[in-house]
Design an enzyme around this catalytic site. Structure first.
Site, PDB file in Angstrom:
ATOM      1  N   HIS A 180       6.044  -4.683  35.255  1.00 36.88           N
ATOM      2  CA  HIS A 180       6.819  -4.191  34.112  1.00 36.88           C
ATOM      3  C   HIS A 180       5.933  -3.305  33.227  1.00 36.88           C
ATOM      4  O   HIS A 180       4.846  -3.713  32.807  1.00 36.88           O
ATOM      5  CB  HIS A 180       7.319  -5.363  33.252  1.00 36.88           C
ATOM      6  CG  HIS A 180       8.437  -6.150  33.867  1.00 36.88           C
ATOM      7  ND1 HIS A 180       9.069  -5.811  35.043  1.00 36.88           N
ATOM      8  CD2 HIS A 180       9.059  -7.294  33.435  1.00 36.88           C
ATOM      9  CE1 HIS A 180      10.023  -6.687  35.313  1.00 36.88           C
ATOM     10  NE2 HIS A 180      10.027  -7.603  34.355  1.00 36.88           N
ATOM     11  N   VAL A 226      10.626 -15.800  42.121  1.00 40.55           N
ATOM     12  CA  VAL A 226       9.508 -16.464  41.440  1.00 40.55           C
ATOM     13  C   VAL A 226       9.038 -17.671  42.247  1.00 40.55           C
ATOM     14  O   VAL A 226       7.835 -17.940  42.362  1.00 40.55           O
ATOM     15  CB  VAL A 226       9.922 -16.895  40.011  1.00 40.55           C
ATOM     16  CG1 VAL A 226       8.827 -17.699  39.339  1.00 40.55           C
ATOM     17  CG2 VAL A 226      10.275 -15.674  39.167  1.00 40.55           C
ATOM     18  N   CYS A 231       9.371 -12.197  31.160  1.00 39.79           N
ATOM     19  CA  CYS A 231       8.298 -11.407  31.791  1.00 39.79           C
ATOM     20  C   CYS A 231       7.968 -10.114  31.043  1.00 39.79           C
ATOM     21  O   CYS A 231       6.829  -9.649  31.101  1.00 39.79           O
ATOM     22  CB  CYS A 231       8.640 -11.117  33.249  1.00 39.79           C
ATOM     23  SG  CYS A 231      10.358 -10.696  33.513  1.00 39.79           S
ATOM     24  N   GLN A 290      11.428  -1.958  33.617  1.00 41.45           N
ATOM     25  CA  GLN A 290      11.228  -3.236  34.288  1.00 41.45           C
ATOM     26  C   GLN A 290      11.524  -3.177  35.783  1.00 41.45           C
ATOM     27  O   GLN A 290      12.499  -2.572  36.221  1.00 41.45           O
ATOM     28  CB  GLN A 290      12.101  -4.304  33.610  1.00 41.45           C
ATOM     29  CG  GLN A 290      11.730  -4.473  32.145  1.00 41.45           C
ATOM     30  CD  GLN A 290      12.478  -5.578  31.430  1.00 41.45           C
ATOM     31  OE1 GLN A 290      12.726  -5.472  30.238  1.00 41.45           O
ATOM     32  NE2 GLN A 290      12.823  -6.646  32.119  1.00 41.45           N
ATOM     33  N   SER A 335      11.946  -6.831  41.017  1.00 44.70           N
ATOM     34  CA  SER A 335      11.731  -8.254  41.300  1.00 44.70           C
ATOM     35  C   SER A 335      12.044  -9.111  40.073  1.00 44.70           C
ATOM     36  O   SER A 335      12.282 -10.317  40.203  1.00 44.70           O
ATOM     37  CB  SER A 335      10.305  -8.516  41.786  1.00 44.70           C
ATOM     38  OG  SER A 335       9.380  -8.066  40.817  1.00 44.70           O
ATOM     39  N   GLY A 393      13.423 -18.518  45.710  1.00 39.95           N
ATOM     40  CA  GLY A 393      13.735 -17.245  45.050  1.00 39.95           C
ATOM     41  C   GLY A 393      12.502 -16.368  44.852  1.00 39.95           C
ATOM     42  O   GLY A 393      11.415 -16.629  45.395  1.00 39.95           O
TER      43      GLY A 393
HETATM   44  P1  NAP Z   1      16.154 -16.037  42.076  1.00 45.53           P
HETATM   45  O1  NAP Z   1      15.380 -15.139  42.985  1.00 45.53           O
HETATM   46  O2  NAP Z   1      17.615 -15.821  41.937  1.00 45.53           O
HETATM   47  O3  NAP Z   1      15.907 -17.563  42.562  1.00 45.53           O
HETATM   48  C1  NAP Z   1      16.638 -18.664  42.037  1.00 45.53           C
HETATM   49  C2  NAP Z   1      16.165 -19.963  42.657  1.00 45.53           C
HETATM   50  O4  NAP Z   1      16.886 -21.055  42.073  1.00 45.53           O
HETATM   51  C3  NAP Z   1      16.398 -20.057  44.168  1.00 45.53           C
HETATM   52  O5  NAP Z   1      15.341 -20.784  44.731  1.00 45.53           O
HETATM   53  C4  NAP Z   1      17.701 -20.874  44.257  1.00 45.53           C
HETATM   54  O6  NAP Z   1      17.783 -21.635  45.453  1.00 45.53           O
HETATM   55  C5  NAP Z   1      17.504 -21.842  43.102  1.00 45.53           C
HETATM   56  N1  NAP Z   1      18.766 -22.404  42.637  1.00 45.53           N
HETATM   57  C6  NAP Z   1      19.879 -21.742  42.268  1.00 45.53           C
HETATM   58  N2  NAP Z   1      20.840 -22.625  41.890  1.00 45.53           N
HETATM   59  C7  NAP Z   1      20.297 -23.865  42.029  1.00 45.53           C
HETATM   60  C8  NAP Z   1      20.779 -25.196  41.833  1.00 45.53           C
HETATM   61  N3  NAP Z   1      22.035 -25.425  41.381  1.00 45.53           N
HETATM   62  N4  NAP Z   1      19.950 -26.223  42.085  1.00 45.53           N
HETATM   63  C9  NAP Z   1      18.699 -26.000  42.537  1.00 45.53           C
HETATM   64  N5  NAP Z   1      18.192 -24.776  42.773  1.00 45.53           N
HETATM   65  C10 NAP Z   1      18.980 -23.722  42.506  1.00 45.53           C
HETATM   66  O7  NAP Z   1      15.576 -15.987  40.583  1.00 45.53           O
HETATM   67  P2  NAP Z   1      14.063 -15.640  40.087  1.00 45.53           P
HETATM   68  O8  NAP Z   1      13.919 -14.215  39.769  1.00 45.53           O
HETATM   69  O9  NAP Z   1      13.105 -16.290  41.020  1.00 45.53           O
HETATM   70  O10 NAP Z   1      14.038 -16.366  38.657  1.00 45.53           O
HETATM   71  C11 NAP Z   1      13.883 -17.761  38.502  1.00 45.53           C
HETATM   72  C12 NAP Z   1      13.768 -18.095  37.023  1.00 45.53           C
HETATM   73  O11 NAP Z   1      12.607 -17.496  36.478  1.00 45.53           O
HETATM   74  C13 NAP Z   1      14.953 -17.572  36.186  1.00 45.53           C
HETATM   75  O12 NAP Z   1      15.235 -18.484  35.153  1.00 45.53           O
HETATM   76  C14 NAP Z   1      14.405 -16.261  35.636  1.00 45.53           C
HETATM   77  O13 NAP Z   1      15.053 -15.861  34.458  1.00 45.53           O
HETATM   78  C15 NAP Z   1      12.955 -16.631  35.394  1.00 45.53           C
HETATM   79  N6  NAP Z   1      11.978 -15.518  35.383  1.00 45.53           N
HETATM   80  C16 NAP Z   1      11.962 -14.615  36.375  1.00 45.53           C
HETATM   81  C17 NAP Z   1      10.995 -13.601  36.356  1.00 45.53           C
HETATM   82  C18 NAP Z   1      10.908 -12.557  37.435  1.00 45.53           C
HETATM   83  O14 NAP Z   1      10.067 -11.644  37.308  1.00 45.53           O
HETATM   84  N7  NAP Z   1      11.684 -12.625  38.501  1.00 45.53           N
HETATM   85  C19 NAP Z   1      10.050 -13.572  35.338  1.00 45.53           C
HETATM   86  C20 NAP Z   1      10.090 -14.536  34.335  1.00 45.53           C
HETATM   87  C21 NAP Z   1      11.056 -15.500  34.389  1.00 45.53           C
HETATM   88  P3  NAP Z   1      18.604 -21.151  46.780  1.00 45.53           P
HETATM   89  O15 NAP Z   1      17.874 -19.943  47.299  1.00 45.53           O
HETATM   90  O16 NAP Z   1      18.498 -22.328  47.666  1.00 45.53           O
HETATM   91  O17 NAP Z   1      20.001 -20.822  46.349  1.00 45.53           O
END
Ligand code: NAP
Length: 352
Positions: A243, A16, A150, A177, A180, A14
């Site tokens: 952000h 992150v 974030c 925000q 990403s 994903g």
């Molecule tokens: P994302 O782009 O939607 O990525 C989600 C990831 O989780 C993908 O690698 C996905 O794999 C995997 N996944 C989903 N369901 C799963 C399962 N059942 N078992 C194992 N892996 C699974 O989300 P993101 O933005 O990277 O965010 C990830 C986390 O960090 C979230 O909790 C979010 O709230 C937090 N966060 C994000 C940010 C930001 O700026 N983006 C900042 C702080 C915190 P597949 O691709 O294989 O489906």
């Protein structure tokens, strides 16, 4: 260090997750040995299933790895970086902690648990002290530590500098925000092009609560929340990364703008966190130009780990107002979790 510490990245495909892969490439202390994903990706090469959106090329070692299930049996290591969605993190992260991994998580699943710290090493490294109580209570050898939401990250760094110098009573924050922050593929382009979305689910509660925990005092095995009232408006804007937060604060004592500027410029991380490999240098960059900070121009300040502050002025309602910028997938997510892991290693909390 003779041998690097093996690490897994949970949810590596994903937004992150790929930041973890990029930032851990040639990390001096940690070496990625496994990448995990959902059923969609398991068993396939990372190169094939990860929609890589970063300017830096995908490292070859990562592209060649076959994505594994998110279980300790399939991907065990002393250190686990989690970029899982919150619902999955709630189930999966304890399995890794139970198997002995130090889990450094981006997810919100455990942030409100009293025995789980929300860490910013330049703000509250002492809160890592909760890990001992957590291990005892939950009967596991590993641990779970989190980094904040974030949009709370840069905000809390600034509030800490002001709290130490003047005391902070209240704050109002309006966030702008980046896309990403919603993960990949995130918000539909038809919704965000030429637009602003004035609602991000669950975000305002997080921004109003998480800084109070991080700015609170650790006392034995609990944290007393800081006595500070925050009011947040959170918005999604068509910016790729970074952000921005427009912040107004009420201080406990009067302060001249020049004094405040000096406090922000001179803020230092506590000794234990100051020279870790991912430590922001400087912690806060103060930019006096009237039209800064801007996300496109300033988000990579200090390799994306520095909090950038500008537009400092008097506030006719509260005491001061300013604009704060922080890179959401680096300081606010993957880079922050890596900095947390470095702090845990420094404190002897990662069991090889
Ligand atoms: P994302 O782009 O939607 O990525 C989600 C990831 O989780 C993908 O690698 C996905 O794999 C995997 N996944 C989903 N369901 C799963 C399962 N059942 N078992 C194992 N892996 C699974 O989300 P993101 O933005 O990277 O965010 C990830 C986390 O960090 C979230 O909790 C979010 O709230 C937090 N966060 C994000 C940010 C930001 O700026 N983006 C900042 C702080 C915190 P597949 O691709 O294989 O489906």
């Amino acid at each position: 260090m003779n041998e690097k510490i093996p690490a897994v990245v949970l949810g590596a495909t994903g937004s992150v997750g790929q930041r973890f892969v990029q930032l851990l490439n040639e990390h001096p202390w940690f070496q990625v040995i496994a990448l995990t994903g959902s059923q969609r990706s398991i068993g396939k090469p990372y190169r094939q299933v990860c929609h890589w959106t970063l300017a830096e090329p995908m490292p070859n070692w990562a592209g060649d790895m076959v994505v594994r299930p998110s279980t300790p049996a399939a991907a065990s290591a002393p250190l686990a970086f989690s970029a899982l969605p919150a619902a999955e993190a709630l189930q999966i992260e304890p399995l890794f902690a139970k198997a002995g991994s130090a889990v450094c998580s981006n997810a919100s699943a455990f942030r409100r648990q009293p025995d789980v710290p929300i860490l910013l090493p330049e703000v509250n490294p002492r809160h890592a002290g909760l890990v001992a109580a957590q291990r005892k209570k939950r009967d596991w050898d590993g641990c779970i530590v989190t980094n904040p939401n974030c949009s709370s990250t840069g905000l809390t760094v600034v509030l800490k500098a002001l709290q130490d110098a003047f005391g902070v009573r209240q704050a109002v924050v309006v966030t702008l925000q980046a896309l990403s922050g919603a993960g990949y593929p995130g918000v539909a382009s038809m919704d965000i092009q030429d637009n602003i979305l004035p609602w991000i689910e669950g975000e305002e509660d997080k921004v109003e609560w998480e800084p109070r925990k991080m700015l609170g005092e650790i006392q034995g095995d609990k944290i007393n929340l800081a006595e500070l009232t925050l009011s947040a408006h959170t918005n999604r804007v068509p910016v790729s990364d970074g952000h921005t937060a427009c912040l107004s604060v009420a201080l406990n004592q009067p302060a001249q703008l020049t004094q405040v500027e000096q406090v922000l410029r001179n803020y230092q991380a506590p000794e234990i966190s100051r020279n870790l490999p991912s430590a922001p240098q400087p912690v806060i960059h103060f930019d006096p130009r009237p039209d800064r900070p801007q996300p496109r121009l300033d988000r990579m300040c200090g390799r994306g780990m520095t909090t950038v502050v500008g537009r400092l002025r008097q506030d006719p309602l509260l005491s001061l107002k300013m604009v704060v910028l922080s890179h959401n997938t680096i300081r606010g997510a993957a880079g922050g979790a890596i900095y947390n892991a470095e702090l845990l290693y420094q404190q002897g909390m990662i069991k090889r």
